[in-house]
Design a protein around this motif. Structure first.
Motif, PDB file in Angstrom:
ATOM      1  N   GLY A 217       8.451 -41.903   8.906  1.00  0.00           N
ATOM      2  CA  GLY A 217       9.012 -43.205   8.570  1.00  0.00           C
ATOM      3  C   GLY A 217      10.520 -43.207   8.756  1.00  0.00           C
ATOM      4  O   GLY A 217      11.040 -42.662   9.713  1.00  0.00           O
ATOM      5  N   GLY A 218      11.233 -43.799   7.835  1.00  0.00           N
ATOM      6  CA  GLY A 218      12.690 -43.814   7.923  1.00  0.00           C
ATOM      7  C   GLY A 218      13.343 -42.706   7.129  1.00  0.00           C
ATOM      8  O   GLY A 218      14.545 -42.779   6.848  1.00  0.00           O
ATOM      9  N   TYR A 219      12.578 -41.664   6.768  1.00  0.00           N
ATOM     10  CA  TYR A 219      13.106 -40.651   5.847  1.00  0.00           C
ATOM     11  C   TYR A 219      13.053 -39.245   6.429  1.00  0.00           C
ATOM     12  O   TYR A 219      13.084 -38.258   5.702  1.00  0.00           O
ATOM     13  N   GLY A 220      13.015 -39.148   7.758  1.00  0.00           N
ATOM     14  CA  GLY A 220      12.860 -37.852   8.394  1.00  0.00           C
ATOM     15  C   GLY A 220      13.950 -36.860   8.061  1.00  0.00           C
ATOM     16  O   GLY A 220      13.683 -35.699   7.749  1.00  0.00           O
TER      17      GLY A 220
ATOM     18  N   ALA B  42      12.443 -29.862   3.183  1.00  0.00           N
ATOM     19  CA  ALA B  42      11.228 -29.565   2.417  1.00  0.00           C
ATOM     20  C   ALA B  42       9.981 -29.620   3.291  1.00  0.00           C
ATOM     21  O   ALA B  42       9.117 -28.737   3.217  1.00  0.00           O
ATOM     22  N   LEU B  43       9.881 -30.661   4.128  1.00  0.00           N
ATOM     23  CA  LEU B  43       8.673 -30.803   4.945  1.00  0.00           C
ATOM     24  C   LEU B  43       8.583 -29.693   5.984  1.00  0.00           C
ATOM     25  O   LEU B  43       7.481 -29.194   6.278  1.00  0.00           O
ATOM     26  N   ALA B  44       9.718 -29.275   6.538  1.00  0.00           N
ATOM     27  CA  ALA B  44       9.707 -28.192   7.516  1.00  0.00           C
ATOM     28  C   ALA B  44       9.308 -26.871   6.859  1.00  0.00           C
ATOM     29  O   ALA B  44       8.558 -26.077   7.445  1.00  0.00           O
ATOM     30  N   GLN B  45       9.799 -26.626   5.653  1.00  0.00           N
ATOM     31  CA  GLN B  45       9.417 -25.400   4.952  1.00  0.00           C
ATOM     32  C   GLN B  45       7.920 -25.375   4.663  1.00  0.00           C
ATOM     33  O   GLN B  45       7.252 -24.347   4.841  1.00  0.00           O
TER      34      GLN B  45
ATOM     35  N   SER C 236      24.783 -39.262  -0.348  1.00  0.00           N
ATOM     36  CA  SER C 236      24.774 -39.572   1.077  1.00  0.00           C
ATOM     37  C   SER C 236      24.576 -38.301   1.893  1.00  0.00           C
ATOM     38  O   SER C 236      25.056 -37.226   1.518  1.00  0.00           O
ATOM     39  N   VAL C 237      23.857 -38.418   3.003  1.00  0.00           N
ATOM     40  CA  VAL C 237      23.618 -37.301   3.903  1.00  0.00           C
ATOM     41  C   VAL C 237      24.461 -37.481   5.158  1.00  0.00           C
ATOM     42  O   VAL C 237      24.462 -38.561   5.766  1.00  0.00           O
ATOM     43  N   ASP C 238      25.186 -36.434   5.550  1.00  0.00           N
ATOM     44  CA  ASP C 238      25.869 -36.422   6.843  1.00  0.00           C
ATOM     45  C   ASP C 238      24.807 -36.084   7.891  1.00  0.00           C
ATOM     46  O   ASP C 238      24.553 -34.913   8.182  1.00  0.00           O
TER      47      ASP C 238
ATOM     48  N   LEU D  96      13.969 -45.881  16.150  1.00  0.00           N
ATOM     49  CA  LEU D  96      12.554 -46.099  15.859  1.00  0.00           C
ATOM     50  C   LEU D  96      12.153 -45.316  14.616  1.00  0.00           C
ATOM     51  O   LEU D  96      12.383 -44.110  14.525  1.00  0.00           O
ATOM     52  N   ARG D  97      11.578 -46.010  13.667  1.00  0.00           N
ATOM     53  CA  ARG D  97      10.984 -45.400  12.475  1.00  0.00           C
ATOM     54  C   ARG D  97       9.477 -45.374  12.726  1.00  0.00           C
ATOM     55  O   ARG D  97       8.875 -46.410  13.005  1.00  0.00           O
TER      56      ARG D  97
END
Length: 258
Positions: free
Chosen positions: A231-234, A240-243, A46-48, A204-205
């Motif tokens: 999508g729903g996974y930001g 990873a995507l920012a790097q 789980s992510v906080d 909103l996704r």
């Protein structure tokens, strides 16, 4: 649980197909007459979300970054490799602009003269409900057709009808009919006895036509970088995507003045 499929988890990928009795040993709130098979993933975490997001914001400020929440972009022009961006709270100059405007990504891009990528914003409703039965057993539980999901949230459950209804960018409202449907469907599948909804909200996704995130420089507009369509996974993709995106921008740094 102690069934053979559950035991298999220790030495496998962490995902197993469970028979109904095994599934109920892992998640005892499921009704036996509702179950046929279940998949059990022992590796998910789980992510906080709030904590992670605020951590990113603190890191930005610690490095001299500024967060402005009242700066709607109203105009932009580019000269000598530098953007001049007019906002409702002042003017900003930068060699590269990153469009991370979520559902508003295409609208922001138009201000910079970039062609829209075709983003679709879809509402997702979430609500917190209190069970009338023991809810100490289940972890994150999702119906195989993605019609609903729930997970523990303090002394209650965070639930969703897993709706994905397209709407224009804006402030979404939770879908009351979808919540009622989810309560009925979860009640059919479990012994939780969900009745009262404590609070509900919606977000909103945003999806690109390919279903994949768009993280790249625009093909036609110099110094304009797309960072949309997660999508729903930001929040899960964020690190990873920012790097990756930062590396692309740094690689282009020479072209934009360092």
């Amino acid at each position: 649980g102690t069934g053979p499929a559950v035991q298999e988890l220790a030495g496998s990928t962490g995902i197993a197909v469970l028979q109904p009795e095994e599934a109920r040993s892992v998640n005892p709130v499921l009704r036996p007459e509702w179950l046929e098979l279940a998949a059990y993933d022992d590796t998910s975490m789980s992510v906080d979300v709030h904590g992670l997001h605020q951590g990113y914001a603190r890191g930005l400020r610690a490095r001299g970054g500024v967060v402005r929440t009242d700066a709607r972009v109203v105009g932009a022009s580019r000269e000598a490799g530098v953007w001049r961006v007019e906002t409702t709270s002042g003017t900003v100059r930068a060699p590269v602009v990153v469009d991370a405007a979520g559902a508003w990504g295409d609208e922001v891009a138009r201000v910079f003269g970039a062609a829209p990528v075709g983003l679709a914003a879809c509402r997702r409703t979430v609500f917190v409900a209190a069970p009338t039965a023991d809810a100490s057993g289940p972890g994150f539980t999702i119906e195989v057709g993605h019609r609903w999901y729930f997970k523990p949230e303090g002394d209650a459950l965070l639930c969703s009808p897993a709706d994905q209804t397209r709407q224009p960018p804006g402030d979404p409202r939770p879908d009351e009919l979808a919540i009622a449907r989810a309560l009925d469907d979860i009640g059919e599948a479990t012994t939780l006895g969900l009745r009262s909804v404590r609070t509900a909200w919606a977000g909103l996704r945003t999806f690109a036509p390919s279903g994949e995130p768009v993280a790249r420089f625009d093909d036609a507009v110099d110094g304009f970088f797309w960072y949309v369509g997660q999508g729903g996974y930001g929040i899960q993709l964020a690190a990873a995507l920012a790097q990756e995106s930062a590396a692309l921008i740094r690689c282009a740094g020479a072209a934009y003045g360092g």
